[in-house]
Scaffold this active site. Structure first.
Site, PDB file in Angstrom:
ATOM      1  N   GLN A 258       0.826  -1.198   0.000  1.00 55.96           N
ATOM      2  CA  GLN A 258       0.000   0.000   0.000  1.00 55.96           C
ATOM      3  C   GLN A 258       0.866   1.256   0.000  1.00 55.96           C
ATOM      4  OE1 GLN A 258      -2.964  -1.129  -0.371  1.00 55.96           O
ATOM      5  NE2 GLN A 258      -3.879   0.844  -0.790  1.00 55.96           N
ATOM      6  N   HIS A 261       2.088   3.022  -3.323  1.00 56.97           N
ATOM      7  CA  HIS A 261       1.273   3.919  -4.137  1.00 56.97           C
ATOM      8  C   HIS A 261       1.796   5.350  -4.143  1.00 56.97           C
ATOM      9  CE1 HIS A 261      -2.201   1.630  -5.553  1.00 56.97           C
ATOM     10  NE2 HIS A 261      -2.185   0.971  -4.412  1.00 56.97           N
ATOM     11  N   GLU A 327     -10.016   2.337   4.174  1.00 57.58           N
ATOM     12  CA  GLU A 327     -10.344   2.019   2.782  1.00 57.58           C
ATOM     13  C   GLU A 327     -10.226   0.509   2.561  1.00 57.58           C
ATOM     14  OE1 GLU A 327      -8.672   3.140  -1.714  1.00 57.58           O
ATOM     15  OE2 GLU A 327      -7.417   3.443   0.061  1.00 57.58           O
ATOM     16  N   HIS A 328      -9.097  -0.064   2.972  1.00 59.77           N
ATOM     17  CA  HIS A 328      -8.868  -1.507   2.907  1.00 59.77           C
ATOM     18  C   HIS A 328      -8.583  -2.016   4.317  1.00 59.77           C
ATOM     19  CE1 HIS A 328      -7.143   0.266  -0.859  1.00 59.77           C
ATOM     20  NE2 HIS A 328      -7.870  -0.681  -1.427  1.00 59.77           N
ATOM     21  N   ASP A 361      -7.203  -5.453  -5.644  1.00 60.60           N
ATOM     22  CA  ASP A 361      -6.830  -4.412  -6.601  1.00 60.60           C
ATOM     23  C   ASP A 361      -6.992  -4.880  -8.036  1.00 60.60           C
ATOM     24  OD1 ASP A 361      -6.177  -2.505  -4.725  1.00 60.60           O
ATOM     25  OD2 ASP A 361      -4.041  -2.987  -4.693  1.00 60.60           O
ATOM     26  N   HIS A 420     -51.754  22.440  -0.574  1.00 61.10           N
ATOM     27  CA  HIS A 420     -51.479  21.014  -0.724  1.00 61.10           C
ATOM     28  C   HIS A 420     -52.763  20.212  -0.519  1.00 61.10           C
ATOM     29  CE1 HIS A 420     -47.311  22.153  -0.579  1.00 61.10           C
ATOM     30  NE2 HIS A 420     -46.879  20.898  -0.559  1.00 61.10           N
TER      31      HIS A 420
END
Length: 435
Positions: A258, A261, A327-328, A361, A420
């Site tokens: 990770q 990245h 996220e993960h 991924d 209404h």
């Protein structure tokens, strides 16, 4: 290399102590505002000038010719093509099962509400092109949109100087495999503006999806409402909840994967086992020294967004990862499936020793466009549902309306909206049209 955070015995909110990448989208929003306005007013001319300014490429046309896309597939390495085709096959299998069906509920005799699921008509899909090449993101954007029934898809990805101002050829090849021939060589905030406002070359879209850098996130925030968005993607992140049964080499490898990245990527280990923490720290040092992007990885792991978090036990660890809302999230513990069932907040959950984030991924079949920055506590990842709108179709006949008319009129009066109620009363009078 990686910091240690000791939460053992802590009773405070873990979010106050956990590492997290900082991203000032508000400041970036003001900085991209002139870019967005420029594209709005000058269209393609602005895109060409902005591309030269930010990407160092002078384009004559922002749209990639169809034959260039087709040639990219012809020239693609057969092994890469086979891997992309398998990734597409698995993604289609998972995402096809997500498609909801219309459902009609009879509320009363003569009165029904049907929920129809209608796809967004036109979507712009953003594929990053910074430190790495992401043909997998083409798949993760395009497949759910196609399975939802979106009729018009356009992909954009930043131009690459090494490829004559075109997006990376592997990205173009992935588009060809998926049957997408509307592709643009535009990146950053200007790409979001292109989809939001339209240009001479690109018809405006109803929605834009896909991950990107802070400038893409800022443009999404600024243009939300002008165009639909999936989420404001921030730096990528992994959290691993592990106990003494976890293999420290697996844990270290996944934290590094990770961190690879970006220098602001977040890698977080949560464990009650101090011995595991020590072993993982040792493995990290060995693996970082050997990995190709070691300098980038080292900066990410030593940054304030990464760390090893010590907790009292797995229950405490579960509370911590729920607060972090990664996220993960990987679960590498004894009886990992049972613990995974108790997780409330995560973009995606990877269970056991042989379900690494890297699998998700590329080839698990799941989607890798996921919420970051703690947003997983309220937002899910990209899916077929992202591209569908639930529309209620109401059909009541006169008798069904008459049966509830007094309630509608009463509530209209209670809200001081008498017209209404009058709209209902008018249908109950003499000569009202009947079904």
């Amino acid at each position: 290399m990686i910091s240690r955070i000791d939460l053992r015995g802590s009773t405070g909110d873990p979010r106050d102590a956990l590492p997290r990448a900082e991203m000032d989208v508000a400041d970036a929003t003001e900085r991209v505002r002139p870019i967005v306005e420029d594209v709005r007013h000058r269209g393609t001319e602005a895109l060409i000038e902005l591309t030269e300014r930010f990407d160092g490429v002078r384009l004559t046309d922002v749209r990639v010719p169809k034959d260039v896309i087709e040639d990219a597939l012809v020239d693609l390495d057969p092994a890469v093509r086979a891997a992309l085709e398998e990734s597409i096959r698995r993604a289609r299998k998972v995402h096809a099962a997500q498609r909801r069906t219309d459902h009609t509920t009879q509320v009363v005799p003569g009165g029904t509400v049907t929920e129809k699921w209608m796809p967004v008509e036109r979507v712009g899909l953003y594929v990053p092109g910074g430190r790495a090449v992401y043909p997998s993101s083409v798949i993760m954007n395009v497949v759910p949109a196609q399975e939802a029934g979106v009729s018009s898809l356009a992909v954009t990805s930043p131009p690459q100087r090494d490829f004559g101002g075109l997006p990376h050829p592997t990205i173009l090849a992935a588009c060809a495999l998926l049957g997408v021939d509307e592709v643009y060589a535009v990146g950053g905030a200007q790409a979001v503006a292109m989809f939001a406002h339209g240009t001479e070359d690109c018809r405006r879209a109803d929605m834009v999806t896909g991950p990107g850098n802070i400038w893409v996130a800022a443009a999404k925030r600024l243009l939300k409402g002008v165009i639909g968005i999936d989420a404001e993607a921030g730096p990528t992140e992994i959290a691993i909840l592990a106990d003494h049964t976890a293999d420290p080499d697996y844990v270290a490898a996944d934290l590094i994967s990770q961190a690879e990245h970006d220098v602001v990527a977040a890698s977080v280990l949560v464990t009650p086992d101090e011995a595991l923490a020590e072993k993982v720290t040792e493995r990290l040092a060995e693996r970082v020294a050997a990995t190709r992007h070691g300098e980038r990885v080292r900066e990410a792991l030593s940054g304030p967004q990464s760390g090893i978090v010590l907790v009292d036990d797995l229950d405490h660890g579960l509370a911590v990862v729920d607060a972090y809302a990664a996220e993960h999230l990987e679960i590498m513990t004894a009886d990992a499936p049972a613990l995974a069932d108790r997780v409330r907040n995560a973009g995606a959950i990877f269970v056991g020793d042989h379900s690494p984030v890297s699998l998700g991924d590329y080839a698990a079949g799941s989607n890798h466009v996921l919420p970051t920055g703690g947003c997983a506590c309220h937002t899910g990842g990209l899916s077929v549902q992202t591209f569908l709108r639930g529309v209620h179709v109401v059909h009541y006949d006169r008798d069904a309306l008459a049966d509830v008319a007094h309630h509608v009129i009463t509530l209209a009066e209670a809200e001081d909206l008498p017209a209404h109620g009058e709209a209902v009363a008018a249908r109950m009078g003499h000569g009202a049209k009947r079904d």
